[in-house]
Scaffold this motif. Sequence first.
Motif, PDB file in Angstrom:
ATOM      1  N   VAL A  75       0.844  -1.199   0.000  1.00 34.48           N
ATOM      2  CA  VAL A  75       0.000   0.000   0.000  1.00 34.48           C
ATOM      3  C   VAL A  75       0.879   1.249   0.000  1.00 34.48           C
ATOM      4  N   GLN A  76       1.876   1.243   0.850  1.00 36.35           N
ATOM      5  CA  GLN A  76       2.788   2.390   0.941  1.00 36.35           C
ATOM      6  C   GLN A  76       3.510   2.607  -0.383  1.00 36.35           C
ATOM      7  N   GLN A  77       3.989   1.538  -0.994  1.00 37.37           N
ATOM      8  CA  GLN A  77       4.703   1.651  -2.266  1.00 37.37           C
ATOM      9  C   GLN A  77       3.789   2.123  -3.392  1.00 37.37           C
ATOM     10  N   ASN A  78       2.498   1.866  -3.251  1.00 35.28           N
ATOM     11  CA  ASN A  78       1.532   2.274  -4.276  1.00 35.28           C
ATOM     12  C   ASN A  78       1.032   3.705  -4.068  1.00 35.28           C
ATOM     13  N   GLY A  79       1.364   4.321  -2.931  1.00 32.96           N
ATOM     14  CA  GLY A  79       0.983   5.703  -2.694  1.00 32.96           C
ATOM     15  C   GLY A  79      -0.300   5.908  -1.917  1.00 32.96           C
ATOM     16  N   ASP A  80      -0.964   4.832  -1.524  1.00 32.35           N
ATOM     17  CA  ASP A  80      -2.143   4.980  -0.665  1.00 32.35           C
ATOM     18  C   ASP A  80      -1.672   5.176   0.778  1.00 32.35           C
ATOM     19  N   THR A  81      -2.539   5.720   1.619  1.00 30.82           N
ATOM     20  CA  THR A  81      -2.173   5.998   3.007  1.00 30.82           C
ATOM     21  C   THR A  81      -3.128   5.357   4.014  1.00 30.82           C
ATOM     22  N   ARG A  82      -4.111   4.632   3.521  1.00 25.34           N
ATOM     23  CA  ARG A  82      -5.132   4.051   4.402  1.00 25.34           C
ATOM     24  C   ARG A  82      -5.537   2.699   3.843  1.00 25.34           C
ATOM     25  N   ILE A  83      -5.797   1.758   4.765  1.00 27.66           N
ATOM     26  CA  ILE A  83      -6.342   0.444   4.415  1.00 27.66           C
ATOM     27  C   ILE A  83      -7.670   0.309   5.137  1.00 27.66           C
ATOM     28  N   ILE A  84      -8.687  -0.170   4.428  1.00 27.86           N
ATOM     29  CA  ILE A  84      -9.978  -0.450   5.050  1.00 27.86           C
ATOM     30  C   ILE A  84     -10.327  -1.909   4.824  1.00 27.86           C
ATOM     31  N   LEU A  85     -11.193  -2.424   5.678  1.00 23.93           N
ATOM     32  CA  LEU A  85     -11.693  -3.789   5.530  1.00 23.93           C
ATOM     33  C   LEU A  85     -13.019  -3.917   6.254  1.00 23.93           C
ATOM     34  N   ASN A  86     -13.770  -4.922   5.859  1.00 22.84           N
ATOM     35  CA  ASN A  86     -14.983  -5.325   6.574  1.00 22.84           C
ATOM     36  C   ASN A  86     -14.684  -6.670   7.211  1.00 22.84           C
ATOM     37  N   VAL A  87     -15.134  -6.852   8.457  1.00 24.23           N
ATOM     38  CA  VAL A  87     -14.939  -8.129   9.140  1.00 24.23           C
ATOM     39  C   VAL A  87     -16.197  -8.445   9.932  1.00 24.23           C
ATOM     40  N   ASN A  88     -16.634  -9.685   9.845  1.00 23.45           N
ATOM     41  CA  ASN A  88     -17.809 -10.109  10.592  1.00 23.45           C
ATOM     42  C   ASN A  88     -17.582  -9.874  12.075  1.00 23.45           C
ATOM     43  N   LYS A  89     -18.625  -9.393  12.742  1.00 17.81           N
ATOM     44  CA  LYS A  89     -18.502  -9.032  14.158  1.00 17.81           C
ATOM     45  C   LYS A  89     -18.104 -10.205  15.051  1.00 17.81           C
ATOM     46  N   SER A  90     -18.325 -11.427  14.611  1.00 14.40           N
ATOM     47  CA  SER A  90     -17.960 -12.584  15.437  1.00 14.40           C
ATOM     48  C   SER A  90     -16.652 -13.246  14.989  1.00 14.40           C
ATOM     49  N   ASN A  91     -15.941 -12.630  14.065  1.00 16.22           N
ATOM     50  CA  ASN A  91     -14.701 -13.206  13.549  1.00 16.22           C
ATOM     51  C   ASN A  91     -13.563 -12.968  14.544  1.00 16.22           C
ATOM     52  N   PRO A  92     -12.909 -14.040  14.999  1.00 14.95           N
ATOM     53  CA  PRO A  92     -11.798 -13.861  15.945  1.00 14.95           C
ATOM     54  C   PRO A  92     -10.604 -13.116  15.358  1.00 14.95           C
ATOM     55  N   ALA A  93     -10.551 -12.933  14.051  1.00 14.92           N
ATOM     56  CA  ALA A  93      -9.447 -12.196  13.421  1.00 14.92           C
ATOM     57  C   ALA A  93      -9.460 -10.718  13.801  1.00 14.92           C
ATOM     58  N   ILE A  94     -10.543 -10.234  14.367  1.00 10.66           N
ATOM     59  CA  ILE A  94     -10.604  -8.828  14.795  1.00 10.66           C
ATOM     60  C   ILE A  94      -9.421  -8.500  15.699  1.00 10.66           C
ATOM     61  N   GLU A  95      -9.093  -9.416  16.608  1.00 12.60           N
ATOM     62  CA  GLU A  95      -7.968  -9.183  17.519  1.00 12.60           C
ATOM     63  C   GLU A  95      -6.650  -9.058  16.757  1.00 12.60           C
ATOM     64  N   ILE A  96      -6.486  -9.840  15.718  1.00  8.32           N
ATOM     65  CA  ILE A  96      -5.257  -9.769  14.917  1.00  8.32           C
ATOM     66  C   ILE A  96      -5.194  -8.429  14.197  1.00  8.32           C
ATOM     67  N   TYR A  97      -6.323  -8.025  13.607  1.00  4.91           N
ATOM     68  CA  TYR A  97      -6.350  -6.720  12.933  1.00  4.91           C
ATOM     69  C   TYR A  97      -5.998  -5.609  13.914  1.00  4.91           C
ATOM     70  N   GLU A  98      -6.601  -5.646  15.101  1.00  2.00           N
ATOM     71  CA  GLU A  98      -6.318  -4.613  16.105  1.00  2.00           C
ATOM     72  C   GLU A  98      -4.851  -4.617  16.513  1.00  2.00           C
TER      73      GLU A  98
END
Length: 127
Positions: A74-97
């Motif tokens: 993302v940085q190399q491409n010139g963007d400055t923000r990443i967004i995503l949608n994650v199901n509210k019950s997905n345990p990956a939320i902790e990894i993203y945080e």
Amino acid sequence: MLQEMYSEEEISRQLQNPNYVYFLISDGNENAGFIGFEYQFEEKTTKLHRIYLLEEFKGKGLGKKALQFLKLQVQQNGDTRIILNVNKSNPAIEIYESQGFKIYEEGVFDIGNGFVMDDYLMECFIN
């Protein structure tokens, strides 16, 4: 839902978009999963559409490494923000945080055929 989101037609359509890319996630010589994201989804924003690991590869730090790879791309491409949608019950939320993502909104999305996604919308800013 899976047939619609992961059909050959849908993946082919995504790959026609030059800003939409997929990468395999490997563990040594074994394919462990994949990551798919789209540069310039919004102004200066990349959207992480999907990141998946096979069950036997979870817990090895590959997801975190894939997110670090994403940030570099993302940085190399010139963007400055990443967004995503994650199901509210997905345990990956902790990894993203743990990787700097924060919830900025909640959303319920009708994706057709009686399927609804109840998600957190998360973002991470790249310096």
